[in-house]
Enzyme design. Structure first.
Site, PDB file in Angstrom:
ATOM      1  CG  HIS A 184      -2.045  -1.000   1.108  1.00  0.00           C
ATOM      2  ND1 HIS A 184      -3.056  -1.104   2.023  1.00  0.00           N
ATOM      3  CD2 HIS A 184      -2.312  -1.942   0.165  1.00  0.00           C
ATOM      4  CE1 HIS A 184      -3.893  -2.059   1.661  1.00  0.00           C
ATOM      5  NE2 HIS A 184      -3.463  -2.594   0.538  1.00  0.00           N
TER       6      HIS A 184
ATOM      7  CD  GLU B 264      -1.559   4.153   3.688  1.00  0.00           C
ATOM      8  OE1 GLU B 264      -1.331   3.455   2.679  1.00  0.00           O
ATOM      9  OE2 GLU B 264      -2.714   4.366   4.106  1.00  0.00           O
TER      10      GLU B 264
ATOM     11  CB  CYS C 219      -1.547   1.184   6.185  1.00  0.00           C
ATOM     12  SG  CYS C 219      -1.309   0.483   4.558  1.00  0.00           S
TER      13      CYS C 219
ATOM     14  CB  THR D 131     -23.902   8.345 -32.861  1.00  0.00           C
ATOM     15  OG1 THR D 131     -25.162   7.733 -33.084  1.00  0.00           O
ATOM     16  CG2 THR D 131     -23.877   8.981 -31.484  1.00  0.00           C
TER      17      THR D 131
ATOM     18  CB  ALA E 179     -31.019   8.259 -42.085  1.00  0.00           C
TER      19      ALA E 179
ATOM     20  CB  SER F  43     -21.019   6.817 -38.056  1.00  0.00           C
ATOM     21  OG  SER F  43     -20.552   5.919 -37.090  1.00  0.00           O
TER      22      SER F  43
ATOM     23  CD  GLU G  24     -15.534   2.547 -25.809  1.00  0.00           C
ATOM     24  OE1 GLU G  24     -15.470   2.927 -26.983  1.00  0.00           O
ATOM     25  OE2 GLU G  24     -14.599   2.006 -25.228  1.00  0.00           O
TER      26      GLU G  24
ATOM     27  N   GLY H 226     -24.316   1.678 -28.336  1.00  0.00           N
ATOM     28  CA  GLY H 226     -25.097   2.496 -29.252  1.00  0.00           C
ATOM     29  C   GLY H 226     -26.253   3.177 -28.530  1.00  0.00           C
TER      30      GLY H 226
ATOM     31  CG  LEU I 203     -26.736  -1.026 -23.348  1.00  0.00           C
ATOM     32  CD1 LEU I 203     -27.906  -1.833 -22.779  1.00  0.00           C
ATOM     33  CD2 LEU I 203     -25.534  -1.945 -23.524  1.00  0.00           C
TER      34      LEU I 203
HETATM   35  N1  NAP Z   1     -20.614   7.109 -31.552  1.00  0.00           N
HETATM   36  C1  NAP Z   1     -20.299   6.306 -30.564  1.00  0.00           C
HETATM   37  O1  NAP Z   1     -19.630   6.722 -29.624  1.00  0.00           O
HETATM   38  C2  NAP Z   1     -20.765   4.882 -30.603  1.00  0.00           C
HETATM   39  C3  NAP Z   1     -20.353   3.978 -29.616  1.00  0.00           C
HETATM   40  C4  NAP Z   1     -20.825   2.673 -29.685  1.00  0.00           C
HETATM   41  C5  NAP Z   1     -21.666   2.300 -30.726  1.00  0.00           C
HETATM   42  N2  NAP Z   1     -22.015   3.206 -31.677  1.00  0.00           N
HETATM   43  C6  NAP Z   1     -22.885   2.823 -32.792  1.00  0.00           C
HETATM   44  O2  NAP Z   1     -24.116   2.385 -32.300  1.00  0.00           O
HETATM   45  C7  NAP Z   1     -24.700   1.522 -33.279  1.00  0.00           C
HETATM   46  C8  NAP Z   1     -25.385   0.378 -32.585  1.00  0.00           C
HETATM   47  O3  NAP Z   1     -26.416   0.906 -31.778  1.00  0.00           O
HETATM   48  P1  NAP Z   1     -27.556  -0.003 -31.237  1.00  0.00           P
HETATM   49  O4  NAP Z   1     -28.470   0.905 -30.511  1.00  0.00           O
HETATM   50  O5  NAP Z   1     -28.079  -0.836 -32.337  1.00  0.00           O
HETATM   51  O6  NAP Z   1     -26.800  -1.013 -30.291  1.00  0.00           O
HETATM   52  P2  NAP Z   1     -26.397  -1.047 -28.736  1.00  0.00           P
HETATM   53  O7  NAP Z   1     -27.029   0.070 -28.015  1.00  0.00           O
HETATM   54  O8  NAP Z   1     -24.912  -1.166 -28.662  1.00  0.00           O
HETATM   55  O9  NAP Z   1     -27.028  -2.421 -28.305  1.00  0.00           O
HETATM   56  C9  NAP Z   1     -28.397  -2.494 -28.218  1.00  0.00           C
HETATM   57  C10 NAP Z   1     -28.830  -3.853 -27.771  1.00  0.00           C
HETATM   58  O10 NAP Z   1     -28.439  -4.085 -26.419  1.00  0.00           O
HETATM   59  C11 NAP Z   1     -29.255  -5.136 -25.944  1.00  0.00           C
HETATM   60  N3  NAP Z   1     -29.683  -4.958 -24.591  1.00  0.00           N
HETATM   61  C12 NAP Z   1     -29.475  -5.810 -23.557  1.00  0.00           C
HETATM   62  N4  NAP Z   1     -30.043  -5.392 -22.456  1.00  0.00           N
HETATM   63  C13 NAP Z   1     -30.674  -4.247 -22.741  1.00  0.00           C
HETATM   64  C14 NAP Z   1     -31.475  -3.366 -21.985  1.00  0.00           C
HETATM   65  N5  NAP Z   1     -31.748  -3.583 -20.687  1.00  0.00           N
HETATM   66  N6  NAP Z   1     -31.976  -2.281 -22.581  1.00  0.00           N
HETATM   67  C15 NAP Z   1     -31.704  -2.021 -23.886  1.00  0.00           C
HETATM   68  N7  NAP Z   1     -30.954  -2.837 -24.662  1.00  0.00           N
HETATM   69  C16 NAP Z   1     -30.438  -3.951 -24.086  1.00  0.00           C
HETATM   70  C17 NAP Z   1     -30.498  -5.150 -26.835  1.00  0.00           C
HETATM   71  O11 NAP Z   1     -30.510  -6.346 -27.593  1.00  0.00           O
HETATM   72  P3  NAP Z   1     -31.164  -7.655 -26.914  1.00  0.00           P
HETATM   73  O12 NAP Z   1     -32.512  -7.273 -26.396  1.00  0.00           O
HETATM   74  O13 NAP Z   1     -31.163  -8.654 -27.985  1.00  0.00           O
HETATM   75  O14 NAP Z   1     -30.227  -7.979 -25.831  1.00  0.00           O
HETATM   76  C18 NAP Z   1     -30.304  -3.986 -27.763  1.00  0.00           C
HETATM   77  O15 NAP Z   1     -30.815  -4.175 -29.039  1.00  0.00           O
HETATM   78  C19 NAP Z   1     -23.589   1.068 -34.180  1.00  0.00           C
HETATM   79  O16 NAP Z   1     -23.798   1.560 -35.459  1.00  0.00           O
HETATM   80  C20 NAP Z   1     -22.334   1.667 -33.567  1.00  0.00           C
HETATM   81  O17 NAP Z   1     -21.448   2.126 -34.554  1.00  0.00           O
HETATM   82  C21 NAP Z   1     -21.598   4.486 -31.628  1.00  0.00           C
END
Ligand code: NAP
Length: 378
Positions: free
Chosen positions: A61, A63, A95, A172, A175, A179, A302, A304, A307
């Site tokens: 630790h 200390e 410690c 992010t 449409a 990205s 990290e 989408g 989540l």
């Molecule tokens: N710009 C950035 O910083 C950044 C970072 C990361 C990703 N992205 C982009 O985000 C995009 C993907 O986004 P996304 O929304 O499709 O995917 P996501 O948010 O990464 O994953 C969504 C999935 O998580 C699962 N999940 C499990 N538990 C959940 C809960 N309690 N609530 C909600 N979802 C839950 C669900 O599938 P199930 O129900 O099947 O489990 C849901 O479809 C990609 O194109 C990626 O490039 C961007």
């Protein structure tokens, strides 16, 4: 800013010494997990006679490191430390014993240890041995430094840091969901550091299926890879997803009863954690409680918009680190969050913006949820 009411009893010299303690403690930011980040400075006659910090769990630790450095010069010294010295036998001896045996006469700490095994017991042990104790110097900074450890000890879950990269208008992807390189190389390098400081990087199955990311740390001299955690209620993840890597340190949460596929992941070394869930979807609070069992202090989300939106709606985002690149995608672009239901103005999650900085050509805003900030200060 330090709270003047708390630091009023401490001198400018004492404050400067505690700032040095924070510099030392920060050296363990990527490595002390699951232990807290701690630094220590020993001072005698106005001179620093010993310094130390905690590097790795199981090792000395802060200390003890500082006492080793000081040797005999520790006798009659004052110890500055950002966390109450421990008084229990863990993988290393208490410690408090080390400080008492070395003849330290005063301990100035930034805060009490929230670990129930200590929780004021360290201060009591020192006082009983005749060591003078003062606490509260730069406490707010000390709490921030160990926000993950404190949250796990007090709330039974890790601190959740959401990272997102977006356009100037908060989009992010386009449409169609496409990205690439919204932000520049400097911001992307910084994200490597965010990962390195986290116990785990958490993502959703949507991101795995769309991007097939590795979500590991690709820096030189990495001492520890964070766990990679995938939330995949239906077990849709391919067995050759890159995030699995060598299978080490990967947790897969699912509600699926597909035992054959679970077994196939287990054979790859992946730890599959089954949850009953709510309507076949993982319950985020339960996921976080389980991650606390795995000794995660801070997690980096990290994911989408789905989540990230779910974490935000459940009031489980403590800190947001948002990078903004210099482009715009308009209202048809994908937003950082989606929510199941409309969020009314009065119930909107409120954050305190802590900093706004340029990272190469991009901007980075760091913000803390108001409720998390209040909890951390309590
Ligand atoms: N710009 C950035 O910083 C950044 C970072 C990361 C990703 N992205 C982009 O985000 C995009 C993907 O986004 P996304 O929304 O499709 O995917 P996501 O948010 O990464 O994953 C969504 C999935 O998580 C699962 N999940 C499990 N538990 C959940 C809960 N309690 N609530 C909600 N979802 C839950 C669900 O599938 P199930 O129900 O099947 O489990 C849901 O479809 C990609 O194109 C990626 O490039 C961007």
């Amino acid at each position: 800013m330090p709270d003047p009411a708390v630091t009023a009893n401490f001198s400018a010299a004492e404050t400067a010494l505690m700032e040095r303690v924070f510099e030392l403690a920060a050296k363990g930011c990527q490595t002390t997990q699951p232990n807290p980040r701690v630094g220590c400075v020993l001072v005698k006659g106005g001179e620093i006679v010993g310094e130390g910090y905690h590097g790795f769990a199981g090792e000395m630790h802060a200390e003890r490191e500082a006492l080793k450095h000081a040797g005999e010069r520790a006798r009659g010294a004052t110890a500055y430390v950002n966390l109450e010295p421990c008084c229990h036998q863990g993988r290393t001896p208490p410690c408090t014993d080390g400080l008492i045996d070395a003849g330290v006469v005063k301990v100035i700490a930034a805060m009490r240890d929230p670990n129930p095994l200590v929780a004021g017991g360290g201060f009591e042990t020192l006082k009983l041995a005749g060591v003078e104790v003062a606490s509260g110097l730069l406490e707010e900074q000390a709490r921030w430094l160990n926000r993950g450890f404190i949250t796990r000890m007090q709330s039974g879950r890790p601190w959740v840091k959401l990272k997102s990269a977006a356009t100037l208008d908060g989009r992010t992807a386009d449409a169609d969901g496409f990205s690439k390189w919204i932000t520049g190389s400097e911001a992307r390098s910084e994200v490597q550091l965010l990962r390195a400081e986290s116990s785990a990087v958490v993502t959703g199955i949507g991101t795995v299926l769309a991007d097939d990311p590795q979500l590991n740390v690709r820096l030189e001299n990495v001492h520890r890879q964070p766990m990679r955690v995938i939330l995949d209620s239906q077990l849709s993840m391919p067995l050759d997803a890159k995030i699995i890597g060598d299978g080490d340190n990967v947790l897969l949460f699912t509600c699926s009863d597909d035992y054959d596929k679970q077994g196939a992941f287990a054979e790859l070394g992946v730890e599959v954690l089954h949850q009953v869930g709510d309507q076949n979807r993982l319950v985020l609070e339960e996921v976080l409680a389980e991650l606390a069992n795995w000794q995660c202090n801070e997690i980096l989300l990290e994911a989408g918009q789905t989540l990230c939106g779910a974490f935000l709606q459940d009031s489980l985002v403590d800190e947001a680190v948002l990078y903004y690149g210099g482009s715009m995608l308009g209202d048809r672009g994908k937003s950082v969050f989606v929510s199941d239901a409309a969020i009314s103005f009065d119930s909107r999650p409120e954050f305190v913006i802590q900093s706004a900085d340029m990272i190469g050509p991009d901007a980075r805003i760091t913000a803390v949820h108001k409720a998390s900030k209040a909890r951390l200060a309590a």
